[in-house]
Structure formats: structure tokens, C-alpha cells
Motif scaffolding. Structure first.
Motif, PDB file in Angstrom:
ATOM      1  N   ALA A 141       0.813  -1.218   0.000  1.00  0.00           N
ATOM      2  CA  ALA A 141       0.000   0.000   0.000  1.00  0.00           C
ATOM      3  C   ALA A 141       0.844   1.265   0.000  1.00  0.00           C
ATOM      4  CB  ALA A 141      -0.945  -0.003   1.186  1.00  0.00           C
ATOM      5  N   THR A 142       2.043   1.220   0.518  1.00  0.00           N
ATOM      6  CA  THR A 142       2.859   2.430   0.573  1.00  0.00           C
ATOM      7  C   THR A 142       3.307   2.891  -0.806  1.00  0.00           C
ATOM      8  OG1 THR A 142       4.875   1.157   0.974  1.00  0.00           O
ATOM      9  CG2 THR A 142       3.669   1.950   2.914  1.00  0.00           C
ATOM     10  N   SER A 143       3.221   2.029  -1.803  1.00  0.00           N
ATOM     11  CA  SER A 143       3.589   2.418  -3.165  1.00  0.00           C
ATOM     12  C   SER A 143       2.410   3.010  -3.938  1.00  0.00           C
ATOM     13  CB  SER A 143       4.148   1.206  -3.918  1.00  0.00           C
ATOM     14  OG  SER A 143       3.130   0.237  -4.101  1.00  0.00           O
ATOM     15  N   VAL A 144       1.239   3.047  -3.322  1.00  0.00           N
ATOM     16  CA  VAL A 144       0.040   3.576  -3.970  1.00  0.00           C
ATOM     17  C   VAL A 144      -0.143   5.029  -3.516  1.00  0.00           C
ATOM     18  CG1 VAL A 144      -2.463   3.315  -4.162  1.00  0.00           C
ATOM     19  CG2 VAL A 144      -1.009   1.298  -4.056  1.00  0.00           C
ATOM     20  N   PRO A 145      -0.070   5.999  -4.441  1.00  0.00           N
ATOM     21  CA  PRO A 145      -0.173   7.407  -4.045  1.00  0.00           C
ATOM     22  C   PRO A 145      -1.490   7.759  -3.353  1.00  0.00           C
ATOM     23  CG  PRO A 145       0.444   7.225  -6.363  1.00  0.00           C
ATOM     24  CD  PRO A 145       0.159   5.844  -5.862  1.00  0.00           C
ATOM     25  N   GLU A 146      -2.546   7.047  -3.647  1.00  0.00           N
ATOM     26  CA  GLU A 146      -3.849   7.318  -3.046  1.00  0.00           C
ATOM     27  C   GLU A 146      -3.933   6.880  -1.584  1.00  0.00           C
ATOM     28  OE1 GLU A 146      -4.488   6.775  -7.473  1.00  0.00           O
ATOM     29  OE2 GLU A 146      -3.338   5.759  -5.931  1.00  0.00           O
ATOM     30  N   ALA A 147      -2.993   6.067  -1.132  1.00  0.00           N
ATOM     31  CA  ALA A 147      -2.986   5.589   0.256  1.00  0.00           C
ATOM     32  C   ALA A 147      -2.573   6.726   1.184  1.00  0.00           C
ATOM     33  CB  ALA A 147      -2.051   4.398   0.404  1.00  0.00           C
ATOM     34  N   LEU A 148      -3.454   7.072   2.120  1.00  0.00           N
ATOM     35  CA  LEU A 148      -3.186   8.136   3.080  1.00  0.00           C
ATOM     36  C   LEU A 148      -2.639   7.596   4.390  1.00  0.00           C
ATOM     37  CD1 LEU A 148      -6.431  10.256   2.604  1.00  0.00           C
ATOM     38  CD2 LEU A 148      -4.219  10.531   1.467  1.00  0.00           C
ATOM     39  N   GLU A 149      -3.146   6.433   4.810  1.00  0.00           N
ATOM     40  CA  GLU A 149      -2.736   5.820   6.068  1.00  0.00           C
ATOM     41  C   GLU A 149      -2.808   4.306   5.921  1.00  0.00           C
ATOM     42  OE1 GLU A 149      -4.237   8.395   9.716  1.00  0.00           O
ATOM     43  OE2 GLU A 149      -5.891   7.970   8.324  1.00  0.00           O
ATOM     44  N   VAL A 150      -1.919   3.628   6.619  1.00  0.00           N
ATOM     45  CA  VAL A 150      -1.936   2.167   6.667  1.00  0.00           C
ATOM     46  C   VAL A 150      -1.847   1.757   8.133  1.00  0.00           C
ATOM     47  CG1 VAL A 150      -0.802   0.035   5.954  1.00  0.00           C
ATOM     48  CG2 VAL A 150      -0.772   2.021   4.425  1.00  0.00           C
ATOM     49  N   PHE A 151      -2.758   0.910   8.564  1.00  0.00           N
ATOM     50  CA  PHE A 151      -2.790   0.410   9.935  1.00  0.00           C
ATOM     51  C   PHE A 151      -2.658  -1.102   9.901  1.00  0.00           C
ATOM     52  CE2 PHE A 151      -5.535   4.116   9.598  1.00  0.00           C
ATOM     53  CZ  PHE A 151      -5.099   4.924  10.634  1.00  0.00           C
ATOM     54  N   THR A 152      -1.805  -1.667  10.731  1.00  0.00           N
ATOM     55  CA  THR A 152      -1.820  -3.107  10.941  1.00  0.00           C
ATOM     56  C   THR A 152      -2.769  -3.351  12.103  1.00  0.00           C
ATOM     57  OG1 THR A 152       0.146  -2.953  12.324  1.00  0.00           O
ATOM     58  CG2 THR A 152       0.477  -3.523  10.014  1.00  0.00           C
ATOM     59  N   VAL A 153      -3.595  -4.386  11.979  1.00  0.00           N
ATOM     60  CA  VAL A 153      -4.625  -4.642  12.978  1.00  0.00           C
ATOM     61  C   VAL A 153      -4.584  -6.100  13.407  1.00  0.00           C
ATOM     62  CG1 VAL A 153      -6.129  -2.805  12.141  1.00  0.00           C
ATOM     63  CG2 VAL A 153      -6.372  -5.081  11.190  1.00  0.00           C
ATOM     64  N   ALA A 154      -5.092  -6.364  14.598  1.00  0.00           N
ATOM     65  CA  ALA A 154      -5.208  -7.731  15.090  1.00  0.00           C
ATOM     66  C   ALA A 154      -6.472  -8.350  14.514  1.00  0.00           C
ATOM     67  CB  ALA A 154      -5.266  -7.742  16.613  1.00  0.00           C
ATOM     68  N   GLY A 155      -6.414  -9.609  14.190  1.00  0.00           N
ATOM     69  CA  GLY A 155      -7.582 -10.296  13.662  1.00  0.00           C
ATOM     70  C   GLY A 155      -7.613 -10.282  12.147  1.00  0.00           C
ATOM     71  N   ASP A 156      -8.794 -10.458  11.632  1.00  0.00           N
ATOM     72  CA  ASP A 156      -8.984 -10.500  10.193  1.00  0.00           C
ATOM     73  C   ASP A 156      -9.750  -9.261   9.782  1.00  0.00           C
ATOM     74  OD1 ASP A 156      -8.940 -11.616   7.628  1.00  0.00           O
ATOM     75  OD2 ASP A 156     -10.911 -12.538   7.914  1.00  0.00           O
ATOM     76  N   PRO A 157      -9.261  -8.410   8.988  1.00  0.00           N
ATOM     77  CA  PRO A 157      -8.079  -8.494   8.116  1.00  0.00           C
ATOM     78  C   PRO A 157      -6.780  -8.143   8.850  1.00  0.00           C
ATOM     79  CG  PRO A 157      -9.185  -6.406   7.765  1.00  0.00           C
ATOM     80  CD  PRO A 157     -10.017  -7.183   8.769  1.00  0.00           C
ATOM     81  N   ASP A 158      -5.669  -8.243   8.135  1.00  0.00           N
ATOM     82  CA  ASP A 158      -4.357  -7.964   8.709  1.00  0.00           C
ATOM     83  C   ASP A 158      -3.998  -6.486   8.668  1.00  0.00           C
ATOM     84  OD1 ASP A 158      -3.924 -10.678   9.132  1.00  0.00           O
ATOM     85  OD2 ASP A 158      -3.248 -10.938   7.074  1.00  0.00           O
ATOM     86  N   ALA A 159      -4.600  -5.759   7.725  1.00  0.00           N
ATOM     87  CA  ALA A 159      -4.265  -4.347   7.566  1.00  0.00           C
ATOM     88  C   ALA A 159      -5.491  -3.564   7.123  1.00  0.00           C
ATOM     89  CB  ALA A 159      -3.147  -4.177   6.540  1.00  0.00           C
ATOM     90  N   LEU A 160      -5.460  -2.281   7.422  1.00  0.00           N
ATOM     91  CA  LEU A 160      -6.497  -1.355   7.001  1.00  0.00           C
ATOM     92  C   LEU A 160      -5.790  -0.210   6.290  1.00  0.00           C
ATOM     93  CD1 LEU A 160      -9.421  -0.186   7.156  1.00  0.00           C
ATOM     94  CD2 LEU A 160      -8.755   0.808   9.350  1.00  0.00           C
ATOM     95  N   VAL A 161      -6.221   0.069   5.071  1.00  0.00           N
ATOM     96  CA  VAL A 161      -5.599   1.125   4.278  1.00  0.00           C
ATOM     97  C   VAL A 161      -6.652   2.188   3.991  1.00  0.00           C
ATOM     98  CG1 VAL A 161      -4.390   1.701   2.134  1.00  0.00           C
ATOM     99  CG2 VAL A 161      -4.046  -0.541   3.200  1.00  0.00           C
ATOM    100  N   ARG A 162      -6.370   3.408   4.368  1.00  0.00           N
ATOM    101  CA  ARG A 162      -7.274   4.525   4.074  1.00  0.00           C
ATOM    102  C   ARG A 162      -6.793   5.169   2.783  1.00  0.00           C
ATOM    103  NH1 ARG A 162      -7.161  10.100   6.930  1.00  0.00           N
ATOM    104  NH2 ARG A 162      -8.831  11.146   5.807  1.00  0.00           N
ATOM    105  N   VAL A 163      -7.668   5.201   1.788  1.00  0.00           N
ATOM    106  CA  VAL A 163      -7.315   5.789   0.495  1.00  0.00           C
ATOM    107  C   VAL A 163      -8.256   6.940   0.172  1.00  0.00           C
ATOM    108  CG1 VAL A 163      -6.345   3.638  -0.423  1.00  0.00           C
ATOM    109  CG2 VAL A 163      -8.736   4.183  -0.847  1.00  0.00           C
TER     110      VAL A 163
END
Length: 66
Positions: free
Chosen positions: A3-25
Motif C-alpha cells: 500500500a505504501t507504493s500507492v499514491p492514493e494511500a493516506l494511512e496504513v494500519f496493521t490490525v489484530a484479527g482478520d483483516p491484517d491491515a487497514l488502508v485509508r485511500v
């Protein structure tokens, strides 16, 4: 992280459980969102996605009336 290579990605969070990550675009329309998701999937590092759209928001302090 893919996600860090996507310009539209504003924030990336790693989270416990399913899913593994949350990406705010930030996208301009549904087609733009589809394009961003497709780029993430094509990266090879993302094996699945789940899309949620925020329809409204509230943040403490933004609209306090007193």
C-alpha cells in the motif's frame, strides 16, 4: 508494504484479527477506487481485499457546540 507504493494511500494500519491491515485511500470516484484496488491486488503482496466506504464521519472537537 504494497500500500505504501500507492499514491492514493493516506494511512496504513496493521490490525489484530482478520483483516491484517487497514488502508485509508482517497479516490475521486468508484472507478478510481476500482483502479487502486486492482493495483494493490496486482502487486502480488495482497492476496485479498475487502472494501468499506465511509458515508459519514464524526470526530471529537470538530463540531463541538460548547
Amino acid at each position: 508494504m504494497a500500500a505504501t507504493s500507492v499514491p492514493e494511500a493516506l494511512e496504513v494500519f496493521t490490525v489484530a484479527g482478520d483483516p491484517d491491515a487497514l488502508v485509508r485511500v482517497r479516490v475521486t470516484n468508484v472507478q478510481h477506487l476500482r483502479d487502486v484496488i486492482d493495483r494493490l491486488r496486482r502487486s502480488g503482496a495482497v492476496i485479498g481485499t475487502k472494501t468499506l466506504m465511509v458515508l459519514g464521519a464524526w470526530r471529537r472537537g470538530d463540531w463541538d457546540n460548547g
